[in-house]
Design an enzyme around this catalytic site. Structure first.
Site, PDB file in Angstrom:
ATOM      1  N   ALA A  29      69.714  90.410  70.670  1.00  0.00           N
ATOM      2  CA  ALA A  29      69.226  89.362  69.762  1.00  0.00           C
ATOM      3  C   ALA A  29      67.877  89.712  69.126  1.00  0.00           C
ATOM      4  O   ALA A  29      67.567  89.247  68.027  1.00  0.00           O
ATOM      5  CB  ALA A  29      69.119  88.047  70.520  1.00  0.00           C
ATOM      6  N   GLN A 113      75.376  92.946  71.091  1.00  0.00           N
ATOM      7  CA  GLN A 113      75.605  91.664  71.761  1.00  0.00           C
ATOM      8  C   GLN A 113      75.538  90.543  70.735  1.00  0.00           C
ATOM      9  O   GLN A 113      75.744  89.389  71.064  1.00  0.00           O
ATOM     10  CB  GLN A 113      74.512  91.418  72.800  1.00  0.00           C
ATOM     11  CG  GLN A 113      74.423  92.450  73.878  1.00  0.00           C
ATOM     12  CD  GLN A 113      73.475  91.990  74.972  1.00  0.00           C
ATOM     13  OE1 GLN A 113      73.877  91.344  75.923  1.00  0.00           O
ATOM     14  NE2 GLN A 113      72.224  92.321  74.840  1.00  0.00           N
ATOM     15  N   ILE A 115      76.136  88.235  67.292  1.00  0.00           N
ATOM     16  CA  ILE A 115      77.303  87.616  66.672  1.00  0.00           C
ATOM     17  C   ILE A 115      77.056  87.372  65.188  1.00  0.00           C
ATOM     18  O   ILE A 115      77.861  86.765  64.514  1.00  0.00           O
ATOM     19  CB  ILE A 115      77.560  86.251  67.357  1.00  0.00           C
ATOM     20  CG1 ILE A 115      76.239  85.436  67.370  1.00  0.00           C
ATOM     21  CG2 ILE A 115      78.064  86.434  68.772  1.00  0.00           C
ATOM     22  CD1 ILE A 115      76.433  83.975  67.320  1.00  0.00           C
ATOM     23  N   HIS A 137      80.292  90.029  71.906  1.00  0.00           N
ATOM     24  CA  HIS A 137      80.311  88.569  71.994  1.00  0.00           C
ATOM     25  C   HIS A 137      80.927  87.907  70.771  1.00  0.00           C
ATOM     26  O   HIS A 137      80.620  86.756  70.458  1.00  0.00           O
ATOM     27  CB  HIS A 137      78.882  88.054  72.228  1.00  0.00           C
ATOM     28  CG  HIS A 137      78.291  88.517  73.536  1.00  0.00           C
ATOM     29  ND1 HIS A 137      76.971  88.475  73.831  1.00  0.00           N
ATOM     30  CD2 HIS A 137      78.893  89.046  74.636  1.00  0.00           C
ATOM     31  CE1 HIS A 137      76.751  88.958  75.056  1.00  0.00           C
ATOM     32  NE2 HIS A 137      77.911  89.320  75.551  1.00  0.00           N
ATOM     33  N   CYS A 145      92.376  78.852  65.889  1.00  0.00           N
ATOM     34  CA  CYS A 145      92.949  77.684  66.557  1.00  0.00           C
ATOM     35  C   CYS A 145      93.152  78.031  68.033  1.00  0.00           C
ATOM     36  O   CYS A 145      93.715  79.080  68.355  1.00  0.00           O
ATOM     37  CB  CYS A 145      94.286  77.324  65.904  1.00  0.00           C
ATOM     38  SG  CYS A 145      95.231  76.143  66.890  1.00  0.00           S
ATOM     39  N   CYS A 175     101.019  72.160  64.042  1.00  0.00           N
ATOM     40  CA  CYS A 175     100.041  72.403  65.121  1.00  0.00           C
ATOM     41  C   CYS A 175      98.824  71.504  64.888  1.00  0.00           C
ATOM     42  O   CYS A 175      98.408  71.317  63.749  1.00  0.00           O
ATOM     43  CB  CYS A 175      99.614  73.873  65.095  1.00  0.00           C
ATOM     44  SG  CYS A 175      98.408  74.293  66.366  1.00  0.00           S
ATOM     45  N   ASN A 238      61.520  97.617  72.222  1.00  0.00           N
ATOM     46  CA  ASN A 238      61.552  96.180  72.505  1.00  0.00           C
ATOM     47  C   ASN A 238      60.124  95.637  72.533  1.00  0.00           C
ATOM     48  O   ASN A 238      59.204  96.351  72.917  1.00  0.00           O
ATOM     49  CB  ASN A 238      62.214  95.954  73.876  1.00  0.00           C
ATOM     50  CG  ASN A 238      62.815  94.575  74.002  1.00  0.00           C
ATOM     51  OD1 ASN A 238      63.736  94.245  73.255  1.00  0.00           O
ATOM     52  ND2 ASN A 238      62.301  93.765  74.899  1.00  0.00           N
TER      53      ASN A 238
END
Ligand code: NAD
Length: 271
Positions: A29, A113, A115, A137, A145, A175, A238
């Site tokens: 992140a 990691q 998204i 992830h 669905c 559905c 980092n």
């Protein structure tokens, strides 16, 4: 870490990258905070403001409308700067620097990691895209669905929510399953295909560049171990110390957007 030490390590990292033939990047992140997306455990991380239980599958299933209501017009202002407006975010210098490393043929795979789809946006921006992006992830761009698996873009689901459809259900006639984001919530299994590939690339690489992760969440935090024990050199960039700094050949504590572009510039000079 003072400026002089950082510069010294930037030069060492550039040499290591020049001398490596099969580089894999691993991102968390922290690479996206400079795009305005908060991380979870950093200084201004989301977990300082939000209860982590809100990111569990149990919490989602308990009341799916609660999750989607952030997209109602009256809540839009409140959602800004958090995960709610993630689709509008743009890649920053860190994402672009990785896409450049890919363009010069050094980066073979990128395990993330995240998204947020920002690595793919950077690839599009630079017209690269030969390196595979492995998302552990999931990705925020899609929804599915939960009953029949029908795919729909998040944008389209959000539009339905804005028109008052809460919670959003499957659009297939026969559905009425619940729609869910393609991101992996806590309590869900990670995609087996992504895990297999991440493991294989970690074993195969001769250098792993690790960016913006506390390296505390498994199995993700295990990939640096796999790479190191398979003979790869490790570079960690980092802001703060990570749980795996002791494994790395080069550790640089600072902002990815400041440091990575400098490293890539030096690599270009060296090759
Ligand atoms: P984390 O929140 O645990 O750690 C982020 C790390 O990045 C921290 O150590 C922080 O000091 C560092 N950092 C923050 N900004 C930085 C910068 N500009 N330069 C260098 N370092 C910086 O993140 P994690 O290890 O990735 O684990 C959190 C989980 O949350 C991941 O599994 C991820 O899926 C998810 N997540 C994703 C996003 C996203 O997609 N952008 C955002 C938040 C959380």
């Amino acid at each position: 870490m003072d400026e002089e030490e950082i510069e010294k390590r930037i030069a060492l990292a550039a040499k290591l990258i020049r001398d490596s033939n099969y580089i894999v990047a691993f991102t968390g992140a922290g690479i996206s905070t400079e795009s305005g997306i908060p991380d979870f455990r950093g200084k201004d991380g989301l977990w300082k403001k939000v209860d982590p239980k809100t990111a569990t599958i149990e919490y989602y299933l308990e009341d799916p409308s609660r999750y989607w209501s952030r997209y109602l017009p009256e809540n839009e202002e409140k959602s800004k700067g958090g995960m709610g407006d993630i689709l509008s975010r743009k890649p920053n210098e860190g994402h672009i620097a990785l896409a450049e490393l890919e363009k010069i043929g050094k980066l073979k795979a990128l395990i993330t990691q995240n998204i947020d789809n920002l690595h793919q946006k950077a690839q599009q921006q630079l017209n690269s895209g030969n390196c595979e992006v492995i998302e552990l992830h999931g990705n925020v761009v899609g929804c599915h669905c939960m009953d029949c698996g029908l795919k729909e873009t998040r944008e389209s689901v959000i539009n339905r929510v804005r028109n008052g459809e809460l919670p959003p259900l499957c659009i297939r006639e026969d559905c009425d399953g619940l729609m869910k984001t393609d991101t992996i919530l806590f309590g869900e299994s990670l995609p087996p295909d992504a895990i297999m590939k991440a493991q294989a690339y970690s074993q195969r690489c001769d250098c792993m560049i690790i960016l913006g992760s506390t390296l505390t969440v498994y199995p993700a935090a295990g990939y640096p171990h796999i790479a190191e024990s398979s003979g790869a050199k490790l570079i960690i960039i980092n802001l703060d110390e990570t749980g795996k700094d002791y494994l790395a050949d080069i550790v640089i504590h600072g902002k990815i957007g400041d440091i990575l572009p400098k490293i890539i510039e030096k690599v270009k000079e060296l090759i």
